[in-house]
Design a protein around this motif. Sequence first.
Motif, PDB file in Angstrom:
ATOM      1  N   GLU A  83       0.836  -1.197   0.000  1.00  0.00           N
ATOM      2  CA  GLU A  83       0.000   0.000   0.000  1.00  0.00           C
ATOM      3  C   GLU A  83       0.871   1.247   0.000  1.00  0.00           C
ATOM      4  O   GLU A  83       1.514   1.553   0.998  1.00  0.00           O
ATOM      5  N   PRO A  84       0.907   1.974  -1.122  1.00  0.00           N
ATOM      6  CA  PRO A  84       1.721   3.193  -1.186  1.00  0.00           C
ATOM      7  C   PRO A  84       1.237   4.230  -0.169  1.00  0.00           C
ATOM      8  O   PRO A  84       0.038   4.456  -0.021  1.00  0.00           O
ATOM      9  N   VAL A  85       2.185   4.832   0.561  1.00  0.00           N
ATOM     10  CA  VAL A  85       1.872   5.849   1.558  1.00  0.00           C
ATOM     11  C   VAL A  85       2.871   6.998   1.433  1.00  0.00           C
ATOM     12  O   VAL A  85       3.983   6.805   0.958  1.00  0.00           O
ATOM     13  N   LEU A  86       2.458   8.180   1.880  1.00  0.00           N
ATOM     14  CA  LEU A  86       3.307   9.364   1.765  1.00  0.00           C
ATOM     15  C   LEU A  86       3.884   9.843   3.083  1.00  0.00           C
ATOM     16  O   LEU A  86       4.953  10.448   3.103  1.00  0.00           O
ATOM     17  N   THR A  87       3.200   9.609   4.176  1.00  0.00           N
ATOM     18  CA  THR A  87       3.622  10.169   5.458  1.00  0.00           C
ATOM     19  C   THR A  87       3.818   9.069   6.499  1.00  0.00           C
ATOM     20  O   THR A  87       3.324   7.957   6.345  1.00  0.00           O
ATOM     21  N   THR A  88       4.498   9.429   7.585  1.00  0.00           N
ATOM     22  CA  THR A  88       4.656   8.463   8.671  1.00  0.00           C
ATOM     23  C   THR A  88       3.302   8.126   9.291  1.00  0.00           C
ATOM     24  O   THR A  88       3.084   6.999   9.720  1.00  0.00           O
ATOM     25  N   ALA A  89       2.380   9.089   9.322  1.00  0.00           N
ATOM     26  CA  ALA A  89       1.032   8.816   9.833  1.00  0.00           C
ATOM     27  C   ALA A  89       0.342   7.773   8.963  1.00  0.00           C
ATOM     28  O   ALA A  89      -0.345   6.878   9.477  1.00  0.00           O
ATOM     29  N   ASP A  90       0.533   7.860   7.646  1.00  0.00           N
ATOM     30  CA  ASP A  90      -0.048   6.873   6.731  1.00  0.00           C
ATOM     31  C   ASP A  90       0.565   5.489   6.972  1.00  0.00           C
ATOM     32  O   ASP A  90      -0.133   4.473   6.941  1.00  0.00           O
ATOM     33  N   VAL A  91       1.884   5.459   7.207  1.00  0.00           N
ATOM     34  CA  VAL A  91       2.553   4.182   7.481  1.00  0.00           C
ATOM     35  C   VAL A  91       1.935   3.553   8.720  1.00  0.00           C
ATOM     36  O   VAL A  91       1.560   2.372   8.712  1.00  0.00           O
ATOM     37  N   ARG A  92       1.806   4.322   9.772  1.00  0.00           N
ATOM     38  CA  ARG A  92       1.232   3.806  11.026  1.00  0.00           C
ATOM     39  C   ARG A  92      -0.186   3.285  10.809  1.00  0.00           C
ATOM     40  O   ARG A  92      -0.551   2.237  11.321  1.00  0.00           O
ATOM     41  N   ARG A  93      -0.984   4.008  10.051  1.00  0.00           N
ATOM     42  CA  ARG A  93      -2.372   3.623   9.801  1.00  0.00           C
ATOM     43  C   ARG A  93      -2.433   2.268   9.084  1.00  0.00           C
ATOM     44  O   ARG A  93      -3.184   1.384   9.467  1.00  0.00           O
ATOM     45  N   VAL A  94      -1.596   2.095   8.062  1.00  0.00           N
ATOM     46  CA  VAL A  94      -1.577   0.833   7.309  1.00  0.00           C
ATOM     47  C   VAL A  94      -1.095  -0.312   8.197  1.00  0.00           C
ATOM     48  O   VAL A  94      -1.682  -1.397   8.208  1.00  0.00           O
ATOM     49  N   LEU A  95      -0.048  -0.073   8.973  1.00  0.00           N
ATOM     50  CA  LEU A  95       0.489  -1.123   9.845  1.00  0.00           C
ATOM     51  C   LEU A  95      -0.497  -1.516  10.934  1.00  0.00           C
ATOM     52  O   LEU A  95      -0.626  -2.696  11.262  1.00  0.00           O
TER      53      LEU A  95
ATOM     54  N   LEU B 268      13.184   6.718   8.564  1.00  0.00           N
ATOM     55  CA  LEU B 268      11.787   6.306   8.738  1.00  0.00           C
ATOM     56  C   LEU B 268      11.646   5.371   9.934  1.00  0.00           C
ATOM     57  O   LEU B 268      10.719   5.531  10.742  1.00  0.00           O
ATOM     58  N   ALA B 269      12.548   4.407  10.077  1.00  0.00           N
ATOM     59  CA  ALA B 269      12.488   3.486  11.215  1.00  0.00           C
ATOM     60  C   ALA B 269      12.566   4.264  12.533  1.00  0.00           C
ATOM     61  O   ALA B 269      11.830   3.971  13.487  1.00  0.00           O
ATOM     62  N   HIS B 270      13.439   5.259  12.576  1.00  0.00           N
ATOM     63  CA  HIS B 270      13.569   6.089  13.786  1.00  0.00           C
ATOM     64  C   HIS B 270      12.270   6.865  14.042  1.00  0.00           C
ATOM     65  O   HIS B 270      11.790   6.937  15.180  1.00  0.00           O
ATOM     66  N   GLN B 271      11.691   7.455  12.998  1.00  0.00           N
ATOM     67  CA  GLN B 271      10.445   8.212  13.137  1.00  0.00           C
ATOM     68  C   GLN B 271       9.301   7.339  13.645  1.00  0.00           C
ATOM     69  O   GLN B 271       8.425   7.809  14.369  1.00  0.00           O
ATOM     70  N   LEU B 272       9.312   6.065  13.256  1.00  0.00           N
ATOM     71  CA  LEU B 272       8.250   5.135  13.640  1.00  0.00           C
ATOM     72  C   LEU B 272       8.540   4.434  14.968  1.00  0.00           C
ATOM     73  O   LEU B 272       7.768   3.578  15.392  1.00  0.00           O
ATOM     74  N   ASN B 273       9.668   4.790  15.599  1.00  0.00           N
ATOM     75  CA  ASN B 273      10.086   4.118  16.837  1.00  0.00           C
ATOM     76  C   ASN B 273      10.211   2.616  16.653  1.00  0.00           C
ATOM     77  O   ASN B 273       9.862   1.836  17.538  1.00  0.00           O
ATOM     78  N   ALA B 274      10.719   2.216  15.496  1.00  0.00           N
ATOM     79  CA  ALA B 274      10.912   0.796  15.212  1.00  0.00           C
ATOM     80  C   ALA B 274      11.995   0.230  16.129  1.00  0.00           C
ATOM     81  O   ALA B 274      12.894   0.956  16.576  1.00  0.00           O
ATOM     82  N   GLU B 275      11.896  -1.043  16.403  1.00  0.00           N
ATOM     83  CA  GLU B 275      12.895  -1.705  17.233  1.00  0.00           C
ATOM     84  C   GLU B 275      14.084  -2.177  16.412  1.00  0.00           C
ATOM     85  O   GLU B 275      15.172  -2.359  16.944  1.00  0.00           O
ATOM     86  N   ARG B 276      13.871  -2.387  15.105  1.00  0.00           N
ATOM     87  CA  ARG B 276      14.907  -2.991  14.268  1.00  0.00           C
ATOM     88  C   ARG B 276      14.743  -2.508  12.833  1.00  0.00           C
ATOM     89  O   ARG B 276      13.639  -2.305  12.364  1.00  0.00           O
ATOM     90  N   LEU B 277      15.872  -2.373  12.152  1.00  0.00           N
ATOM     91  CA  LEU B 277      15.914  -2.086  10.719  1.00  0.00           C
ATOM     92  C   LEU B 277      16.772  -3.157  10.073  1.00  0.00           C
ATOM     93  O   LEU B 277      17.865  -3.448  10.549  1.00  0.00           O
ATOM     94  N   THR B 278      16.264  -3.748   9.005  1.00  0.00           N
ATOM     95  CA  THR B 278      17.041  -4.723   8.246  1.00  0.00           C
ATOM     96  C   THR B 278      17.165  -4.225   6.819  1.00  0.00           C
ATOM     97  O   THR B 278      16.163  -3.965   6.155  1.00  0.00           O
ATOM     98  N   LEU B 279      18.410  -4.084   6.352  1.00  0.00           N
ATOM     99  CA  LEU B 279      18.692  -3.716   4.972  1.00  0.00           C
ATOM    100  C   LEU B 279      19.126  -4.972   4.234  1.00  0.00           C
ATOM    101  O   LEU B 279      19.851  -5.796   4.795  1.00  0.00           O
TER     102      LEU B 279
END
Length: 140
Positions: free
Chosen positions: A21-33, A68-79
């Motif tokens: 689901e394409p999203v533009l903002t961190t708020a959109d990311v949170r909503r989809v998740l 983005l991971a930092h903005q979302l308070n993610a626990e982990r980032l995998t590249l």
Amino acid sequence: MAVLAMAQTAMMMRSLVGTLEPVLTTADVRRVLRRGGTALWMPMQALRDQPDELTSWDVTSDSLALWLAHQLNAERLTLVKSCAVEPRWDVAEWAARGIVDAAFEPMARHAGLAIDVLSSDQVETLRSWLTGTPIGTSMA
């Protein structure tokens, strides 16, 4: 130009995996998740409207993912990278070897989250982490 290329890549990924689901903002990311979907972040609008330290040739999708991971308070980032990556390497080694961009290491020092870098031949490891299924176990 680089952000436009990332947007094109995201559109290609969306065409290959229709559930993204394409999203533009961190708020959109949170909503989809929150509703169990898989967000596909399109950073183009935010970066174009608000030029800042992220709009530099020193910043690639690696640093954008970390931001983005930092903005979302993610626990982990995998590249996932196309080159070989040794498990014993740390962020400084990834930067020294050019595996991550120049902005990544300083950002990582302040990110407050675990960071993994896998090589593209470790897709089974990634699948295992995402699904909780041991490596070599069928998901059928």
